[in-house]
Enzyme design. Structure first.
Site, PDB file in Angstrom:
ATOM      1  N   THR A 125       0.827  -1.214   0.000  1.00  0.00           N
ATOM      2  CA  THR A 125       0.000   0.000   0.000  1.00  0.00           C
ATOM      3  C   THR A 125       0.860   1.262   0.000  1.00  0.00           C
ATOM      4  O   THR A 125       1.988   1.243   0.509  1.00  0.00           O
ATOM      5  CB  THR A 125      -0.910  -0.009   1.254  1.00  0.00           C
ATOM      6  OG1 THR A 125      -1.420   1.309   1.484  1.00  0.00           O
ATOM      7  CG2 THR A 125      -0.140  -0.405   2.517  1.00  0.00           C
ATOM      8  N   GLU A 127       0.428   3.528   1.889  1.00  0.00           N
ATOM      9  CA  GLU A 127       0.483   4.017   3.272  1.00  0.00           C
ATOM     10  C   GLU A 127       1.827   3.727   3.934  1.00  0.00           C
ATOM     11  O   GLU A 127       2.154   4.321   4.956  1.00  0.00           O
ATOM     12  CB  GLU A 127      -0.675   3.429   4.088  1.00  0.00           C
ATOM     13  CG  GLU A 127      -2.005   3.736   3.416  1.00  0.00           C
ATOM     14  CD  GLU A 127      -3.228   3.549   4.287  1.00  0.00           C
ATOM     15  OE1 GLU A 127      -3.094   3.545   5.513  1.00  0.00           O
ATOM     16  OE2 GLU A 127      -4.325   3.418   3.709  1.00  0.00           O
ATOM     17  N   LYS A 154       2.172  -3.473   7.312  1.00  0.00           N
ATOM     18  CA  LYS A 154       2.368  -3.662   5.860  1.00  0.00           C
ATOM     19  C   LYS A 154       3.832  -3.399   5.488  1.00  0.00           C
ATOM     20  O   LYS A 154       4.397  -4.086   4.635  1.00  0.00           O
ATOM     21  CB  LYS A 154       1.438  -2.735   5.062  1.00  0.00           C
ATOM     22  CG  LYS A 154      -0.050  -3.034   5.191  1.00  0.00           C
ATOM     23  CD  LYS A 154      -0.447  -4.386   4.650  1.00  0.00           C
ATOM     24  CE  LYS A 154      -0.372  -4.478   3.134  1.00  0.00           C
ATOM     25  NZ  LYS A 154      -0.871  -5.794   2.646  1.00  0.00           N
TER      26      LYS A 154
HETATM   27  P1  NAD Z   1     -10.302  -6.681   2.605  1.00  0.00           P
HETATM   28  O1  NAD Z   1     -10.255  -6.364   4.050  1.00  0.00           O
HETATM   29  O2  NAD Z   1     -11.528  -6.357   1.820  1.00  0.00           O
HETATM   30  O3  NAD Z   1     -10.021  -8.243   2.389  1.00  0.00           O
HETATM   31  C1  NAD Z   1      -9.017  -8.929   3.074  1.00  0.00           C
HETATM   32  C2  NAD Z   1      -9.244 -10.403   2.826  1.00  0.00           C
HETATM   33  O4  NAD Z   1      -8.195 -11.143   3.499  1.00  0.00           O
HETATM   34  C3  NAD Z   1     -10.566 -10.927   3.382  1.00  0.00           C
HETATM   35  O5  NAD Z   1     -11.180 -11.777   2.438  1.00  0.00           O
HETATM   36  C4  NAD Z   1     -10.153 -11.719   4.628  1.00  0.00           C
HETATM   37  O6  NAD Z   1     -11.030 -12.788   4.934  1.00  0.00           O
HETATM   38  C5  NAD Z   1      -8.781 -12.216   4.199  1.00  0.00           C
HETATM   39  N1  NAD Z   1      -7.918 -12.537   5.357  1.00  0.00           N
HETATM   40  C6  NAD Z   1      -7.672 -11.755   6.446  1.00  0.00           C
HETATM   41  N2  NAD Z   1      -6.842 -12.410   7.294  1.00  0.00           N
HETATM   42  C7  NAD Z   1      -6.547 -13.603   6.709  1.00  0.00           C
HETATM   43  C8  NAD Z   1      -5.729 -14.702   7.090  1.00  0.00           C
HETATM   44  N3  NAD Z   1      -5.056 -14.699   8.254  1.00  0.00           N
HETATM   45  N4  NAD Z   1      -5.629 -15.759   6.256  1.00  0.00           N
HETATM   46  C9  NAD Z   1      -6.327 -15.780   5.084  1.00  0.00           C
HETATM   47  N5  NAD Z   1      -7.127 -14.775   4.681  1.00  0.00           N
HETATM   48  C10 NAD Z   1      -7.231 -13.690   5.488  1.00  0.00           C
HETATM   49  O7  NAD Z   1      -9.014  -5.990   1.992  1.00  0.00           O
HETATM   50  P2  NAD Z   1      -8.755  -5.296   0.581  1.00  0.00           P
HETATM   51  O8  NAD Z   1      -9.151  -3.876   0.674  1.00  0.00           O
HETATM   52  O9  NAD Z   1      -9.290  -6.151  -0.474  1.00  0.00           O
HETATM   53  O10 NAD Z   1      -7.157  -5.334   0.553  1.00  0.00           O
HETATM   54  C11 NAD Z   1      -6.469  -6.437  -0.026  1.00  0.00           C
HETATM   55  C12 NAD Z   1      -4.974  -6.171   0.034  1.00  0.00           C
HETATM   56  O11 NAD Z   1      -4.675  -4.960  -0.649  1.00  0.00           O
HETATM   57  C13 NAD Z   1      -4.439  -5.993   1.450  1.00  0.00           C
HETATM   58  O12 NAD Z   1      -3.166  -6.593   1.524  1.00  0.00           O
HETATM   59  C14 NAD Z   1      -4.327  -4.484   1.610  1.00  0.00           C
HETATM   60  O13 NAD Z   1      -3.320  -4.143   2.532  1.00  0.00           O
HETATM   61  C15 NAD Z   1      -3.951  -4.090   0.199  1.00  0.00           C
HETATM   62  N6  NAD Z   1      -4.328  -2.728  -0.221  1.00  0.00           N
HETATM   63  C16 NAD Z   1      -5.603  -2.293  -0.062  1.00  0.00           C
HETATM   64  C17 NAD Z   1      -5.948  -1.028  -0.535  1.00  0.00           C
HETATM   65  C18 NAD Z   1      -7.363  -0.524  -0.434  1.00  0.00           C
HETATM   66  O14 NAD Z   1      -7.620   0.619  -0.818  1.00  0.00           O
HETATM   67  N7  NAD Z   1      -8.323  -1.312  -0.005  1.00  0.00           N
HETATM   68  C19 NAD Z   1      -4.985  -0.216  -1.118  1.00  0.00           C
HETATM   69  C20 NAD Z   1      -3.680  -0.697  -1.255  1.00  0.00           C
HETATM   70  C21 NAD Z   1      -3.369  -1.965  -0.805  1.00  0.00           C
HETATM   71  P1  TYD Z   2     -10.252   4.823   4.514  1.00  0.00           P
HETATM   72  O1  TYD Z   2     -11.237   4.437   3.491  1.00  0.00           O
HETATM   73  O2  TYD Z   2     -10.357   4.255   5.892  1.00  0.00           O
HETATM   74  O3  TYD Z   2      -8.824   4.553   3.884  1.00  0.00           O
HETATM   75  P2  TYD Z   2      -7.343   4.911   4.450  1.00  0.00           P
HETATM   76  O4  TYD Z   2      -7.448   5.427   5.818  1.00  0.00           O
HETATM   77  O5  TYD Z   2      -6.663   3.579   4.417  1.00  0.00           O
HETATM   78  O6  TYD Z   2      -6.804   5.907   3.483  1.00  0.00           O
HETATM   79  O7  TYD Z   2     -10.285   6.405   4.672  1.00  0.00           O
HETATM   80  C1  TYD Z   2     -10.078   7.261   3.563  1.00  0.00           C
HETATM   81  C2  TYD Z   2     -10.004   8.674   4.085  1.00  0.00           C
HETATM   82  O8  TYD Z   2     -11.269   9.039   4.642  1.00  0.00           O
HETATM   83  C3  TYD Z   2      -8.988   8.845   5.212  1.00  0.00           C
HETATM   84  O9  TYD Z   2      -8.378  10.123   5.083  1.00  0.00           O
HETATM   85  C4  TYD Z   2      -9.828   8.774   6.458  1.00  0.00           C
HETATM   86  C5  TYD Z   2     -11.144   9.389   6.037  1.00  0.00           C
HETATM   87  N1  TYD Z   2     -12.339   8.867   6.720  1.00  0.00           N
HETATM   88  C6  TYD Z   2     -13.277   9.754   7.254  1.00  0.00           C
HETATM   89  O10 TYD Z   2     -13.139  10.990   7.164  1.00  0.00           O
HETATM   90  N2  TYD Z   2     -14.373   9.226   7.870  1.00  0.00           N
HETATM   91  C7  TYD Z   2     -14.575   7.896   7.994  1.00  0.00           C
HETATM   92  O11 TYD Z   2     -15.603   7.466   8.588  1.00  0.00           O
HETATM   93  C8  TYD Z   2     -13.603   6.987   7.438  1.00  0.00           C
HETATM   94  C9  TYD Z   2     -13.784   5.509   7.535  1.00  0.00           C
HETATM   95  C10 TYD Z   2     -12.502   7.533   6.808  1.00  0.00           C
END
Ligand code: NAD
Ligand code: TYD
Length: 338
Positions: A125, A127, A154
């Protein structure tokens, strides 16, 4: 690359990646997922009967279970999405984040090494860079300065991935994605939370002054970036994936309300997140040099996302009950001064 293990494939990005890959390639995809609160079998309904798709429930922290699934399905590539992913939950309870995100990744790396897999691709990420003051943009070689328990876990995982490359010669690649939005996004994250709250005429809880910036990208663009790195990325390298354009949270919230025809007065300013990173911003030129580009602007991505939530109430409505409501109360009721 023939048989891929997609860990966390029942979550938001993982399930979109499974859809994306099955539509384009004749690879076998085995989803390995613990099915935590964020993992939903219904995210994979569309591919359930695809002969190239398998699902195995399991925990990436369990070495024997990972070894068994890799052997049984003759896995040659692991794509690791599995993680605890919500910053706010990492503030409430950080231990699970260290366990799954760091130790779980190491278990996968060990099995990849032992079974001499062709590739270990790790999903990270933006982050991990920490808060980036304007006008700077993070490049892949920049120092990591994570500031939340989530982003620290991460970053820890990434260090292990690189260590296995250097020490054992494991063929690894890593992508650092910015904030994804799109179908199957669990409604605790800002965009789906604001959208579903707005549909119910509920407040949109805006942390702090709402002037934080994120690079919100459409999930399919991120999946395409991962695809490009899997096929063209250099071993041992890291690639940023994002649009390279940031949006203030307040503007994101207003646009959601405009798309839904709801009043801006639903925006409610609440106490800020502890250690809230003010801005993330990526330089994505390294991945662009491999021929990838983001296909959706923020406005296009948001419009598609909001439309999906309007059309798929049957998906999100049941989630917003039970465990979700317990979390919501803990997270927001005090904040909103209710
Ligand atoms: P999510 O929370 O929607 O899904 C996570 C999945 O991992 C779920 O299906 C959960 O059941 C599974 N999981 C959790 N712990 C586990 C374990 N111990 N063993 C097996 N499975 C397990 O997350 P997401 O938003 O789809 O993110 C997926 C990946 O992408 C993560 O590694 C996250 O750090 C990364 N990522 C997410 C974003 C974002 O904007 N959502 C951005 C950049 C990177
Ligand atoms: P989020 O979707 O939690 O992603 P991340 O923190 O991983 O970037 O949040 C996106 C942005 O929105 C972040 O700056 C936090 C803000 N935020 C709110 O203002 N209110 C909320 O209820 C949430 C969940 C996030």
């Amino acid at each position: 690359m023939k048989n891929l293990l997609v860990t966390g494939g029942a979550g938001f990005i993982g399930s979109n990646f499974v859809h994306y890959m099955l539509e384009r390639y004749n690879y076998k995809l085995v989803v390995f997922d613990k099915l935590t609160y964020a993992g939903r079998m219904e995210n994979l309904d569309r591919v359930a009967s695809n002969p190239n798709f398998r699902f195995v429930q399991g925990d990436i922290c369990e070495l024997e279970a990972v070894r068994a699934v890799v052997r049984e399905h003759q896995i040659d590539t692991i794509v690791n999405f599995a993680a605890e992913t919500h910053v706010d939950r990492s503030i409430l309870g950080p231990f699970e984040f260290t366990e799954t995100n760091i130790r779980g990744t190491q278990v996968l790396l060990e099995v990849a090494r032992e079974q001499q897999l062709e590739r270990f691709h790790h999903i990270s990420t933006d982050e991990v860079y920490g808060a980036i003051p304007a006008p700077n943009r993070s490049k892949e070689g920049d120092p990591l300065e994570p500031r939340s328990p989530y982003s620290a876990s991460k970053a820890g995982a990434e260090h292990l991935v690189y260590a296995y490359f250097v020490t054992y010669g494991l063929p690894v690649t890593t992508t650092r994605g910015s904030n994804n939005i799109g179908p199957f996004h669990y409604p605790e994250k800002a965009v789906p939370l604001f959208t579903t709250n707005a549909l119910d005429n509920q407040p949109l809880p805006m942390y702090g002054d709402g002037m934080q910036q994120r690079d919100y990208q459409y999930v399919e663009d991120h999946c395409e970036g991962i695809d490009v790195v899997l096929h063209k990325g250099q071993l041992g390298e890291i690639y940023n994936v994002g649009t390279g354009v940031e949006t203030h949270n307040i503007d994101m919230a207003r646009k959601i309300l405009d798309l839904l025809g709801k009043p801006h007065s639903l925006i409610t300013y609440v106490a800020d997140r502890a250690g809230h990173d003010r801005r993330y911003a990526l330089d994505v030129s390294k991945l662009q040099a491999l021929g990838w580009h983001s296909r959706h602007s923020f406005d296009q991505a948001l419009e598609k996302t909001v439309r999906w939530f309007v059309d798929n109430e049957a998906w999100w409505r049941p989630i917003k009950s039970g465990e979700y409501m317990d979390y919501y109360r803990r997270q927001y009721v005090e904040r909103e001064g209710r």
